[in-house]
Design a protein around this motif. Structure first.
Motif, PDB file in Angstrom:
ATOM      1  N   ALA A 157      -8.138   0.982   3.016  1.00 17.71           N
ATOM      2  CA  ALA A 157      -7.902   0.658   1.613  1.00 17.71           C
ATOM      3  C   ALA A 157      -9.101  -0.077   1.037  1.00 17.71           C
ATOM      4  O   ALA A 157      -9.701  -0.922   1.706  1.00 17.71           O
ATOM      5  CB  ALA A 157      -6.642  -0.195   1.471  1.00 17.71           C
ATOM      6  N   LEU A 183      -5.761   0.462   7.822  1.00 12.90           N
ATOM      7  CA  LEU A 183      -4.318   0.677   7.702  1.00 12.90           C
ATOM      8  C   LEU A 183      -3.699   1.371   8.911  1.00 12.90           C
ATOM      9  O   LEU A 183      -2.691   2.069   8.799  1.00 12.90           O
ATOM     10  CB  LEU A 183      -4.019   1.461   6.417  1.00 12.90           C
ATOM     11  CG  LEU A 183      -4.405   0.734   5.117  1.00 12.90           C
ATOM     12  CD1 LEU A 183      -4.100   1.599   3.903  1.00 12.90           C
ATOM     13  CD2 LEU A 183      -3.698  -0.616   5.012  1.00 12.90           C
ATOM     14  N   ILE A 191       0.246   5.437   0.071  1.00 12.83           N
ATOM     15  CA  ILE A 191      -0.708   6.537   0.191  1.00 12.83           C
ATOM     16  C   ILE A 191       0.051   7.853   0.065  1.00 12.83           C
ATOM     17  O   ILE A 191       1.010   8.098   0.800  1.00 12.83           O
ATOM     18  CB  ILE A 191      -1.448   6.489   1.543  1.00 12.83           C
ATOM     19  CG1 ILE A 191      -2.077   5.113   1.750  1.00 12.83           C
ATOM     20  CG2 ILE A 191      -2.514   7.584   1.619  1.00 12.83           C
ATOM     21  CD1 ILE A 191      -2.658   4.915   3.136  1.00 12.83           C
ATOM     22  N   ASP A 203      -8.863   2.485  -4.022  1.00 13.45           N
ATOM     23  CA  ASP A 203      -8.964   3.791  -3.359  1.00 13.45           C
ATOM     24  C   ASP A 203      -8.455   3.668  -1.928  1.00 13.45           C
ATOM     25  O   ASP A 203      -8.294   2.564  -1.388  1.00 13.45           O
ATOM     26  CB  ASP A 203     -10.425   4.262  -3.348  1.00 13.45           C
ATOM     27  CG  ASP A 203     -10.561   5.773  -3.246  1.00 13.45           C
ATOM     28  OD1 ASP A 203      -9.527   6.466  -3.059  1.00 13.45           O
ATOM     29  OD2 ASP A 203     -11.693   6.265  -3.331  1.00 13.45           O
ATOM     30  N   TYR A 204      -8.209   4.836  -1.325  1.00 11.84           N
ATOM     31  CA  TYR A 204      -7.900   4.942   0.100  1.00 11.84           C
ATOM     32  C   TYR A 204      -8.862   5.951   0.702  1.00 11.84           C
ATOM     33  O   TYR A 204      -8.957   7.089   0.225  1.00 11.84           O
ATOM     34  CB  TYR A 204      -6.459   5.414   0.317  1.00 11.84           C
ATOM     35  CG  TYR A 204      -5.401   4.458  -0.178  1.00 11.84           C
ATOM     36  CD1 TYR A 204      -5.087   3.311   0.541  1.00 11.84           C
ATOM     37  CD2 TYR A 204      -4.724   4.709  -1.371  1.00 11.84           C
ATOM     38  CE1 TYR A 204      -4.106   2.432   0.088  1.00 11.84           C
ATOM     39  CE2 TYR A 204      -3.741   3.828  -1.823  1.00 11.84           C
ATOM     40  CZ  TYR A 204      -3.441   2.700  -1.104  1.00 11.84           C
ATOM     41  OH  TYR A 204      -2.477   1.831  -1.548  1.00 11.84           O
ATOM     42  N   PHE A 260       0.837  -1.201   0.000  1.00 11.92           N
ATOM     43  CA  PHE A 260       0.000   0.000   0.000  1.00 11.92           C
ATOM     44  C   PHE A 260       0.877   1.259   0.000  1.00 11.92           C
ATOM     45  O   PHE A 260       1.831   1.358   0.777  1.00 11.92           O
ATOM     46  CB  PHE A 260      -0.917   0.007   1.229  1.00 11.92           C
ATOM     47  CG  PHE A 260      -1.754  -1.236   1.337  1.00 11.92           C
ATOM     48  CD1 PHE A 260      -2.967  -1.340   0.679  1.00 11.92           C
ATOM     49  CD2 PHE A 260      -1.315  -2.326   2.086  1.00 11.92           C
ATOM     50  CE1 PHE A 260      -3.731  -2.489   0.768  1.00 11.92           C
ATOM     51  CE2 PHE A 260      -2.066  -3.480   2.182  1.00 11.92           C
ATOM     52  CZ  PHE A 260      -3.292  -3.564   1.516  1.00 11.92           C
ATOM     53  N   HIS A 314      -6.255   5.519   7.144  1.00  7.67           N
ATOM     54  CA  HIS A 314      -7.025   5.266   5.929  1.00  7.67           C
ATOM     55  C   HIS A 314      -7.523   3.819   5.928  1.00  7.67           C
ATOM     56  O   HIS A 314      -6.920   2.946   6.557  1.00  7.67           O
ATOM     57  CB  HIS A 314      -6.170   5.480   4.674  1.00  7.67           C
ATOM     58  CG  HIS A 314      -5.954   6.911   4.299  1.00  7.67           C
ATOM     59  ND1 HIS A 314      -5.052   7.719   4.964  1.00  7.67           N
ATOM     60  CD2 HIS A 314      -6.508   7.681   3.322  1.00  7.67           C
ATOM     61  CE1 HIS A 314      -5.050   8.923   4.410  1.00  7.67           C
ATOM     62  NE2 HIS A 314      -5.931   8.925   3.420  1.00  7.67           N
ATOM     63  N   VAL A 318       1.925   2.890   7.424  1.00 13.63           N
ATOM     64  CA  VAL A 318       0.973   1.994   6.764  1.00 13.63           C
ATOM     65  C   VAL A 318       1.077   0.626   7.431  1.00 13.63           C
ATOM     66  O   VAL A 318       1.981  -0.151   7.158  1.00 13.63           O
ATOM     67  CB  VAL A 318       1.247   1.899   5.252  1.00 13.63           C
ATOM     68  CG1 VAL A 318       0.263   0.932   4.599  1.00 13.63           C
ATOM     69  CG2 VAL A 318       1.148   3.283   4.611  1.00 13.63           C
TER      70      VAL A 318
END
Length: 324
Positions: A256, A249, A223, A267-268, A221, A254, A231
């Motif tokens: 995911a 996360l 971001i 998307d996040y 991941f 966020h 993360v």
């Protein structure tokens, strides 16, 4: 001639009102620091009740008929059983030391509990409150899941960095799979063919083929604006239609969104601080995310993939489930 129409209209309104009440859902959130549960009315998105429970409640799960709520009271070294209808603790189960997460077998009786301090998985018969067995696993066991067919119970060991496959027919360890650092959570998909496992320090999610117990894919991941060290994947939820996987996360703040078929990260979603665990509403139209540091729960609309609201709860919310 108009009177019957008015009566039918009134009856219609009453039926709609009753249907609205029948569809009302309640979210149950465990607050680690307050030794309590916050209850959220999912129609008003407000906390309606706070219930005292054991010390440091974390994992929550429901019996398959939604009548009982199981609570991992970690510092009390107990699994508490709460009657959903009466809101009362009706039983305590001998969980072993420091229970954190657990999973219920499809038979609605066998409860598999990870005991972090003892490197054990304890198996409890919830009807008799008897321990059926204790299985040695890796160091600091945490995550637990049982396959939909009831054949496998899978435990994660944070320090050993493994998934441990327990044969439920014999309550013995059958295999172990090495994954990334500090695996925290495991979740089977709807048909039991895939297992998703989060690795908090590794920063990844591993997807395994259950039949072969081999790794199919490892997800990373990234971001924008978030340092990679923040993360830290933890809770996972897979939609029943096989469309989405959602991953909390941690301090990245966020959730995911992943295409569960192609494994593409879609998307996040920005939520609160230190997102821990996730739960769907019964119709899966909304997803709840517990945010430990900010002390709130984010409500996500699954159709639009938008965060609708943040609901303030107690201190350090951790687990969450939703009853119809």
């Amino acid at each position: 001639m108009r009177r019957p129409l008015l009566c039918r209209s009134a009856l219609c309104a009453a039926l709609l009102l009753a249907a609205g009440h029948a569809m009302a859902a309640t979210a149950w959130v465990s607050n680690e620091k307050d030794n309590s549960l916050s209850l959220i009315d999912m129609q008003t998105l407000e906390v309606t009740e706070t219930l005292p429970v054991g010390q440091r409640p974390r994992g929550l799960l429901l019996s398959h008929d939604n009548k009982l709520l199981y609570i991992c009271a970690s510092d009390s070294d107990r699994v508490q059983v709460l009657d959903v209808a009466t809101r009362k603790i009706v039983k305590e189960l001998p969980s072993g030391k420091d229970p954190e997460q657990f999973a219920l077998h499809p038979n609605n009786r066998w409860l598999y509990v990870s005991n972090e301090d003892d490197a054990l998985v304890t198996v409890i018969d919830t009807e008799t409150a008897k321990v059926l067995g204790q299985i040695n696993v890796g160091v600091e066991p945490e995550g637990m899941a049982v396959s939909p067919d009831g054949k496998w119970a899978v435990n994660t060991s944070e320090t050993t960095n493994m998934l441990h496959w327990i044969d439920t027919s014999t309550q013995t360890l059958a295999d172990s799979t090495l994954v990334d650092q500090r695996p925290r959570f495991v979740e089977f998909n709807q048909d039991g063919s895939r297992l998703w496992a989060s690795a908090e320090i590794g920063g990844t999610v591993t997807i395994l083929d259950v039949a072969t117990r081999q790794v199919l894919k490892t997800l990373n991941f990234k971001i924008k604006g978030v340092h990679p060290d923040k993360v830290q994947p933890v809770g996972i939820k897979l939609s029943a239609d096989g469309k989405y996987a959602f991953v909390a996360l941690g301090p990245a703040n966020h959730v995911a969104v992943i295409d569960a078929k192609t494994y593409e990260i879609l998307d996040y979603l920005l939520v609160g601080r230190r997102v821990w665990q996730l739960a769907f509403t019964p119709d899966q139209s909304q997803l709840l995310a517990t945010n430990g540091v900010s002390g709130d729960v984010s409500v996500i609309d699954v159709n639009s993939l938008k965060v609708l609201k943040s609901v303030k709860v107690g201190r350090y919310p951790w687990g969450v489930v939703v009853t119809p």
